[in-house]
Design a protein around this motif. Structure first.
Motif, PDB file in Angstrom:
ATOM      1  N   ARG A 164      -3.720   8.503  -3.960  1.00 63.39           N
ATOM      2  CA  ARG A 164      -2.960   9.589  -3.323  1.00 63.39           C
ATOM      3  C   ARG A 164      -2.984  10.885  -4.127  1.00 63.39           C
ATOM      4  N   ASN A 165      -3.444  10.821  -5.358  1.00 61.08           N
ATOM      5  CA  ASN A 165      -3.589  12.052  -6.135  1.00 61.08           C
ATOM      6  C   ASN A 165      -4.696  12.943  -5.584  1.00 61.08           C
ATOM      7  N   ASN A 166      -5.575  12.353  -4.764  1.00 56.65           N
ATOM      8  CA  ASN A 166      -6.687  13.094  -4.177  1.00 56.65           C
ATOM      9  C   ASN A 166      -6.393  13.367  -2.701  1.00 56.65           C
ATOM     10  N   LEU A 167      -5.464  14.275  -2.448  1.00 61.96           N
ATOM     11  CA  LEU A 167      -4.997  14.515  -1.082  1.00 61.96           C
ATOM     12  C   LEU A 167      -6.095  15.030  -0.163  1.00 61.96           C
ATOM     13  N   GLN A 168      -7.091  15.694  -0.686  1.00 62.33           N
ATOM     14  CA  GLN A 168      -8.140  16.252   0.153  1.00 62.33           C
ATOM     15  C   GLN A 168      -9.072  15.172   0.695  1.00 62.33           C
ATOM     16  N   THR A 169      -9.162  14.046  -0.009  1.00 60.44           N
ATOM     17  CA  THR A 169     -10.107  12.999   0.410  1.00 60.44           C
ATOM     18  C   THR A 169      -9.446  11.659   0.696  1.00 60.44           C
ATOM     19  N   PHE A 170      -8.147  11.518   0.382  1.00 60.68           N
ATOM     20  CA  PHE A 170      -7.472  10.221   0.532  1.00 60.68           C
ATOM     21  C   PHE A 170      -7.623   9.661   1.942  1.00 60.68           C
ATOM     22  N   HIS A 171      -7.629  10.533   2.954  1.00 64.81           N
ATOM     23  CA  HIS A 171      -7.699  10.077   4.337  1.00 64.81           C
ATOM     24  C   HIS A 171      -9.033   9.412   4.678  1.00 64.81           C
ATOM     25  N   LEU A 172     -10.025   9.522   3.810  1.00 64.13           N
ATOM     26  CA  LEU A 172     -11.323   8.909   4.070  1.00 64.13           C
ATOM     27  C   LEU A 172     -11.327   7.401   3.795  1.00 64.13           C
ATOM     28  N   ASN A 173     -10.309   6.902   3.071  1.00 59.63           N
ATOM     29  CA  ASN A 173     -10.249   5.462   2.793  1.00 59.63           C
ATOM     30  C   ASN A 173     -10.142   4.668   4.092  1.00 59.63           C
ATOM     31  N   PRO A 174     -10.682   3.436   4.121  1.00 59.30           N
ATOM     32  CA  PRO A 174     -10.534   2.583   5.322  1.00 59.30           C
ATOM     33  C   PRO A 174      -9.061   2.426   5.678  1.00 59.30           C
ATOM     34  N   GLN A 175      -8.735   2.577   6.950  1.00 60.77           N
ATOM     35  CA  GLN A 175      -7.350   2.495   7.413  1.00 60.77           C
ATOM     36  C   GLN A 175      -7.270   1.563   8.613  1.00 60.77           C
ATOM     37  N   TYR A 176      -6.128   0.884   8.726  1.00 60.91           N
ATOM     38  CA  TYR A 176      -5.901  -0.029   9.837  1.00 60.91           C
ATOM     39  C   TYR A 176      -4.526   0.272  10.434  1.00 60.91           C
ATOM     40  N   LEU A 177      -4.479   0.479  11.730  1.00 60.64           N
ATOM     41  CA  LEU A 177      -3.225   0.752  12.431  1.00 60.64           C
ATOM     42  C   LEU A 177      -2.721  -0.554  13.038  1.00 60.64           C
ATOM     43  N   ILE A 178      -1.478  -0.916  12.695  1.00 54.95           N
ATOM     44  CA  ILE A 178      -0.906  -2.176  13.160  1.00 54.95           C
ATOM     45  C   ILE A 178       0.287  -1.886  14.060  1.00 54.95           C
ATOM     46  N   SER A 179       0.274  -2.477  15.240  1.00 54.65           N
ATOM     47  CA  SER A 179       1.399  -2.347  16.173  1.00 54.65           C
ATOM     48  C   SER A 179       2.002  -3.720  16.418  1.00 54.65           C
ATOM     49  N   LEU A 180       3.317  -3.842  16.241  1.00 57.68           N
ATOM     50  CA  LEU A 180       4.017  -5.098  16.480  1.00 57.68           C
ATOM     51  C   LEU A 180       4.451  -5.120  17.939  1.00 57.68           C
ATOM     52  N   VAL A 181       3.806  -5.957  18.747  1.00 56.88           N
ATOM     53  CA  VAL A 181       4.062  -5.947  20.194  1.00 56.88           C
ATOM     54  C   VAL A 181       4.868  -7.153  20.649  1.00 56.88           C
ATOM     55  N   ASP A 182       4.959  -8.200  19.817  1.00 58.52           N
ATOM     56  CA  ASP A 182       5.680  -9.409  20.214  1.00 58.52           C
ATOM     57  C   ASP A 182       6.575  -9.835  19.063  1.00 58.52           C
ATOM     58  N   ILE A 183       7.804  -9.327  19.036  1.00 60.57           N
ATOM     59  CA  ILE A 183       8.710  -9.618  17.923  1.00 60.57           C
ATOM     60  C   ILE A 183       9.409 -10.954  18.146  1.00 60.57           C
ATOM     61  N   ASP A 184       9.937 -11.528  17.061  1.00 64.40           N
ATOM     62  CA  ASP A 184      10.715 -12.755  17.181  1.00 64.40           C
ATOM     63  C   ASP A 184      12.023 -12.463  17.902  1.00 64.40           C
ATOM     64  N   GLU A 185      12.494 -13.445  18.663  1.00 57.90           N
ATOM     65  CA  GLU A 185      13.727 -13.254  19.434  1.00 57.90           C
ATOM     66  C   GLU A 185      14.929 -12.995  18.539  1.00 57.90           C
ATOM     67  N   ASP A 186      14.902 -13.563  17.317  1.00 63.38           N
ATOM     68  CA  ASP A 186      16.056 -13.421  16.426  1.00 63.38           C
ATOM     69  C   ASP A 186      15.846 -12.333  15.385  1.00 63.38           C
ATOM     70  N   ASP A 187      14.829 -11.482  15.562  1.00 66.37           N
ATOM     71  CA  ASP A 187      14.544 -10.418  14.612  1.00 66.37           C
ATOM     72  C   ASP A 187      15.155  -9.117  15.118  1.00 66.37           C
ATOM     73  N   ASP A 188      16.324  -8.777  14.573  1.00 64.34           N
ATOM     74  CA  ASP A 188      17.027  -7.580  15.033  1.00 64.34           C
ATOM     75  C   ASP A 188      16.406  -6.296  14.501  1.00 64.34           C
ATOM     76  N   GLU A 189      15.602  -6.398  13.435  1.00 64.04           N
ATOM     77  CA  GLU A 189      15.075  -5.188  12.802  1.00 64.04           C
ATOM     78  C   GLU A 189      13.619  -4.912  13.157  1.00 64.04           C
ATOM     79  N   ASP A 190      13.000  -5.778  13.949  1.00 63.72           N
ATOM     80  CA  ASP A 190      11.625  -5.566  14.432  1.00 63.72           C
ATOM     81  C   ASP A 190      10.645  -5.322  13.290  1.00 63.72           C
ATOM     82  N   TYR A 191      10.735  -6.141  12.239  1.00 64.28           N
ATOM     83  CA  TYR A 191       9.874  -5.946  11.080  1.00 64.28           C
ATOM     84  C   TYR A 191       8.466  -6.468  11.340  1.00 64.28           C
ATOM     85  N   CYS A 192       7.504  -5.782  10.780  1.00 64.63           N
ATOM     86  CA  CYS A 192       6.133  -6.256  10.746  1.00 64.63           C
ATOM     87  C   CYS A 192       5.708  -6.330   9.286  1.00 64.63           C
TER      88      CYS A 192
END
Length: 413
Positions: free
Chosen positions: A381-409
């Motif tokens: 993160r010290n290299n703000l001009q190039t940090f965004h070039l690192n491999p990135q993965y977007l994760i979406s939690l679409v099926d939460i546990d019934e007893d999970d009140d905080e929707d954590y992933c």
């Protein structure tokens, strides 16, 4: 799901670089059988270099012996693999492995509870019976996203004609002692197992992912029982321990029979039916095992022969497989479990490690990327001009546990 690929230790694709020739179990065994000799593993020799990090003065003396020198009828597996086949060596508290090598034992004991996974880690194409026996055995471990096959000879460290470290309750059975040797070879020496954790060992034996819970902290989830029940239904491995505040408390027995600074395995979680004139209902009970496999057990409520068992119907006891042997295994209430143990580790297995009739499964997806200089290596993160070039993965939690009140992933990297 197809059978996974097994790479040989040191093979280019195994992800582990070690000096020496890559060892193929079947190739070496066949050559030893043709030559009429027993295998001697030069890459993990029967001397102090395989036991300690480095030779030194004051080391305890021991002798390397093969199973047929310890038993007149050695067997690889006797009457099926069971958690009671895995017992900790009685080394005393005077030297290196007395305290910490039980992390490996907890993983191996849990392994016996899953037949499909056990056969993956402990191949059944090996025996002490002639004409197949050649003094060579092999086991598989999960390392860096790959299953790696590790070859060993069967010369084991002994003292006074007895195995020093992991061993079976049946003195003629040797699979547990040999898998410990293979695990020690993978890490460079027996002493290298000293610094491991239960989480690391469970992942190495399963290819799963581990969650840690600090039971005495504010971060302990209020629905811990439900988490444990679901984990047990999914055949997850569970280990627990009680923190030692300093070295003087390591392996120290408490007044309630539990041991500080010591790893235990959770072998069952049940909602047990109670039936009395005043009380009817179910109580959550946890079955825990001490790898010492002796009388060092919990002494509180629901311990062996405690009065609480008188309010459980006989049929319920039979379904639990209840015994009162001095075997290191005991029951305790969930409340007592949570109030006494300080850490819980749950290793969630991958779908291909579960049996076909398993009702609940995890789902796993793999996405692989790489950091390429000038293209996808953006630096920290010290290299703000190039940090965004690192491999990135977007994760979406679409099926939460019934007893999970905080929707954590939960994300693992």
């Amino acid at each position: 799901m197809s059978e996974p690929v097994f790479y040989k230790l040191g093979e280019k694709k195994s992800g582990i670089n070690i000096p020496g020739k890559v060892q193929d179990f079947h190739e070496i065994r066949d050559k030893c059988l043709r030559d009429g000799v027993l295998f001697e593993d030069d890459s993990f020799p029967a001397n102090e270099s395989s036991f300690y990090f480095a030779p030194g003065k004051g080391r305890r003396s021991f002798e390397w012996l093969r199973p047929h020198q310890l038993s007149d009828r050695p067997m690889f597996i006797s009457d099926g693999a069971q958690r009671f086949d895995v017992m900790q060596g009685e080394l005393g508290n005077c030297w290196l492995l007395a305290v910490t090598h039980e992390t490996c034992i907890i993983a191996v004991a849990n392994l016996t509870l899953n037949d499909k996974l056990f056969q993956r880690v402990v191949p059944h194409d090996q025996t002490f019976d002639k004409p197949e026996y050649a003094g060579i055995f092999h086991f598989r471990f999960w390392q860096y996203g790959r299953w790696v096959d590790v070859v060993v000879d069967d010369r084991l460290p002994t003292t006074n004609g007895h195995l020093m470290l992991m061993h079976s309750k049946d003195r003629h059975e040797f699979w547990s002692a040999l898998i410990e040797k293979a695990y020690a070879k993978l890490h460079g020496s027996y002493e290298a197992l000293k610094g491991g954790t239960t989480s690391e060992a469970m992942e190495d034996f399963t290819g799963g992912l581990t969650e840690n819970f600090e039971l005495q902290s504010n971060e302990c989830p209020p629905n811990l029982l439900n988490i444990m029940l679901k984990a047990f239904e999914r055949s997850s491995f569970l280990g627990c321990s009680i923190e030692a505040l300093d070295s003087s408390q390591m392996e120290a027995e408490m007044s309630n029979g539990l041991i500080r600074g010591h790893a235990y395995s959770v072998t069952a979680i049940k909602l047990v039916q109670l039936s009395t004139a005043k009380v009817k209902g179910k109580i959550p009970l946890i079955r825990v095992r001490n790898p010492w496999g002796n009388e060092a057990e919990w002494k509180g409520a629901w311990s062996d022969k405690s009065r609480e068992w008188t309010v459980v119907p006989e049929r319920e006891k039979q379904q639990l497989g209840l015994t009162f042997d001095a075997d290191g295994e005991f029951w305790m209430s969930f409340t007592d479990f949570k109030n006494n143990f300080t850490r819980l580790e749950i290793c969630n297995l991958s779908p291909d490690s579960l049996d076909e009739d398993n009702k609940r499964r995890w789902e796993v997806s793999y996405f692989e990327g790489s950091w390429v200089r000038g293209i996808s290596a953006g630096g920290c993160r010290n290299n703000l001009q190039t940090f965004h070039l690192n491999p990135q993965y977007l994760i979406s939690l679409v099926d939460i546990d019934e007893d999970d009140d905080e929707d954590y992933c939960i994300e693992y990297f």
